[in-house]
Design a protein around this motif. Sequence first.
Motif, mmCIF file in Angstrom:
data_model
loop_
_atom_site.group_PDB
_atom_site.id
_atom_site.type_symbol
_atom_site.label_atom_id
_atom_site.label_comp_id
_atom_site.label_asym_id
_atom_site.label_seq_id
_atom_site.Cartn_x
_atom_site.Cartn_y
_atom_site.Cartn_z
ATOM 1 N N ASP A 171 -0.072 4.013 -58.398
ATOM 2 C CA ASP A 171 -1.420 3.503 -58.147
ATOM 3 C C ASP A 171 -1.452 1.986 -58.039
ATOM 4 N N ASN A 172 -0.485 1.317 -58.670
ATOM 5 C CA ASN A 172 -0.454 -0.146 -58.627
ATOM 6 C C ASN A 172 0.162 -0.684 -57.338
ATOM 7 N N GLN A 173 0.668 0.202 -56.472
ATOM 8 C CA GLN A 173 1.394 -0.253 -55.283
ATOM 9 C C GLN A 173 0.561 -0.197 -54.011
ATOM 10 N N PHE A 174 -0.604 0.463 -54.069
ATOM 11 C CA PHE A 174 -1.370 0.662 -52.841
ATOM 12 C C PHE A 174 -2.302 -0.510 -52.554
ATOM 13 N N VAL A 175 -2.302 -0.940 -51.298
ATOM 14 C CA VAL A 175 -3.176 -2.033 -50.860
ATOM 15 C C VAL A 175 -3.972 -1.647 -49.621
ATOM 16 N N GLY A 176 -3.616 -0.533 -48.962
ATOM 17 C CA GLY A 176 -4.285 -0.119 -47.731
ATOM 18 C C GLY A 176 -5.348 0.942 -47.975
ATOM 19 N N ALA A 177 -6.323 1.031 -47.067
ATOM 20 C CA ALA A 177 -7.397 2.016 -47.185
ATOM 21 C C ALA A 177 -6.901 3.418 -46.864
ATOM 22 N N THR A 178 -5.870 3.521 -46.017
ATOM 23 C CA THR A 178 -5.279 4.807 -45.680
ATOM 24 C C THR A 178 -3.771 4.729 -45.889
ATOM 25 N N VAL A 179 -3.130 5.887 -45.839
ATOM 26 C CA VAL A 179 -1.684 5.948 -46.006
ATOM 27 C C VAL A 179 -0.973 5.103 -44.958
ATOM 28 N N GLN A 180 -1.358 5.235 -43.684
ATOM 29 C CA GLN A 180 -0.669 4.469 -42.638
ATOM 30 C C GLN A 180 -0.926 2.971 -42.786
ATOM 31 N N ASP A 181 -2.128 2.588 -43.231
ATOM 32 C CA ASP A 181 -2.407 1.170 -43.468
ATOM 33 C C ASP A 181 -1.492 0.621 -44.547
ATOM 34 N N GLU B 116 1.457 14.247 -42.160
ATOM 35 C CA GLU B 116 0.157 14.919 -42.042
ATOM 36 C C GLU B 116 -0.923 14.238 -42.888
ATOM 37 N N PHE B 117 -0.510 13.322 -43.763
ATOM 38 C CA PHE B 117 -1.463 12.599 -44.612
ATOM 39 C C PHE B 117 -1.691 11.170 -44.111
ATOM 40 N N MET B 118 -1.304 10.892 -42.880
ATOM 41 C CA MET B 118 -1.327 9.534 -42.348
ATOM 42 C C MET B 118 -2.694 8.861 -42.501
ATOM 43 N N ASN B 119 -3.760 9.629 -42.279
ATOM 44 C CA ASN B 119 -5.106 9.053 -42.336
ATOM 45 C C ASN B 119 -5.825 9.337 -43.646
ATOM 46 N N SER B 120 -5.103 9.850 -44.627
ATOM 47 C CA SER B 120 -5.692 10.145 -45.926
ATOM 48 C C SER B 120 -5.857 8.875 -46.751
ATOM 49 N N GLU B 121 -6.805 8.911 -47.665
ATOM 50 C CA GLU B 121 -6.958 7.820 -48.620
ATOM 51 C C GLU B 121 -5.970 8.032 -49.766
ATOM 52 N N PRO B 122 -5.244 6.992 -50.147
ATOM 53 C CA PRO B 122 -4.181 7.153 -51.151
ATOM 54 C C PRO B 122 -4.648 7.776 -52.467
ATOM 55 N N HIS B 123 -5.886 7.471 -52.896
ATOM 56 C CA HIS B 123 -6.300 7.971 -54.208
ATOM 57 C C HIS B 123 -6.550 9.480 -54.210
ATOM 58 N N HIS B 124 -6.522 10.115 -53.032
ATOM 59 C CA HIS B 124 -6.659 11.568 -52.958
ATOM 60 C C HIS B 124 -5.312 12.286 -53.087
ATOM 61 N N GLY C 115 3.315 12.563 -56.982
ATOM 62 C CA GLY C 115 4.541 12.657 -56.186
ATOM 63 C C GLY C 115 4.323 12.221 -54.756
ATOM 64 N N GLN C 116 3.165 12.587 -54.174
ATOM 65 C CA GLN C 116 2.855 12.176 -52.804
ATOM 66 C C GLN C 116 2.703 10.662 -52.709
ATOM 67 N N LYS C 117 2.078 10.068 -53.724
ATOM 68 C CA LYS C 117 1.904 8.608 -53.725
ATOM 69 C C LYS C 117 3.258 7.901 -53.747
ATOM 70 N N GLN C 118 4.179 8.404 -54.567
ATOM 71 C CA GLN C 118 5.497 7.775 -54.619
ATOM 72 C C GLN C 118 6.265 7.970 -53.321
ATOM 73 N N ARG C 119 6.073 9.105 -52.659
ATOM 74 C CA ARG C 119 6.725 9.311 -51.364
ATOM 75 C C ARG C 119 6.173 8.340 -50.323
ATOM 76 N N VAL C 120 4.874 8.052 -50.399
ATOM 77 C CA VAL C 120 4.291 7.038 -49.503
ATOM 78 C C VAL C 120 4.863 5.662 -49.840
ATOM 79 N N ALA C 121 5.028 5.376 -51.129
ATOM 80 C CA ALA C 121 5.620 4.095 -51.529
ATOM 81 C C ALA C 121 7.048 3.976 -50.985
ATOM 82 N N ILE C 122 7.792 5.076 -51.010
ATOM 83 C CA ILE C 122 9.146 5.066 -50.443
ATOM 84 C C ILE C 122 9.080 4.849 -48.941
#
Length: 282
Positions: free
Chosen positions: A94-104, A135-143, A147-154
Amino acid sequence: MSTKIITLQDVTFTYAIEDKNVRPAVNNVSYSIQAGEWVAIVGHNGSGKSTLARLMNGLLFPQTGSVRIFGEKLNEHNLWETRSKMGMVFQNPDNQFVGATVQDDVAFALENNGIPFEEMVERVEASLVKVKMSEFMNSEPHHLSGGQKQRVAIAGAIALQPKILLLDEATSMLDPQGREEVLATVRQLKEETDLTVISITHDLEEALLADRIIMMNHGEKYAEGTPEEIFQKGQELVDLGLDLPFAMNISRLLRLQGISLVADHMSEEELVNDLWTSHFNK
């Protein structure tokens, strides 16, 4: 021939250097990491492993000794160039996200590095495919799940096309499913690319995946070797404040109940095969 990608030579770091009574967080530590290798740095809380992570990425500089990355001594002049070749994934997603969506979010570091827009789009899509999060490209990270959040961080880290991926307790806040998702992603990335992986962890189940383990204790390198070599220490690891892998604990409990086994197994698959062969397949 293997290439040394990181080398620490006689490195010592003390947080309160003016206090002569304070024990160094890292004391006279030396090791090398080869390109394409997965190395786990393990130890109890306060063992010095997180300080080593900060020394390797230039958040800290040693008071004595040297840190060499890609053959060059790490210093303030080459720090940013060196970091551009190193992806980092930290403990709390949660401390790593700065974008409104996953792709951002995945695109953020690319924008900061001046990557052209067309190339940036390609890298974002490719990195999300690699971690199975397209498939989560346009999702909001807090949803997302942990594990999904860490995969986005990777994905954000590998979009920079680093030579080194450093995981600093990256699975410690995840549930078992999230932890397995992240480790499976890292394992696949390492198999498909020339990525060097360094995982800082107190979790010996995670360390099992590494090619080599560096074990820290009270700021000093206590042991170094393959997982098989390190786990032969058994009770010694428990005495140092580390939990043995589940399969090893079960193996020991079975032995106490008089059930003979070939060895104290490190993986559940090995344990099941031993039980089946020795006791049930007769």
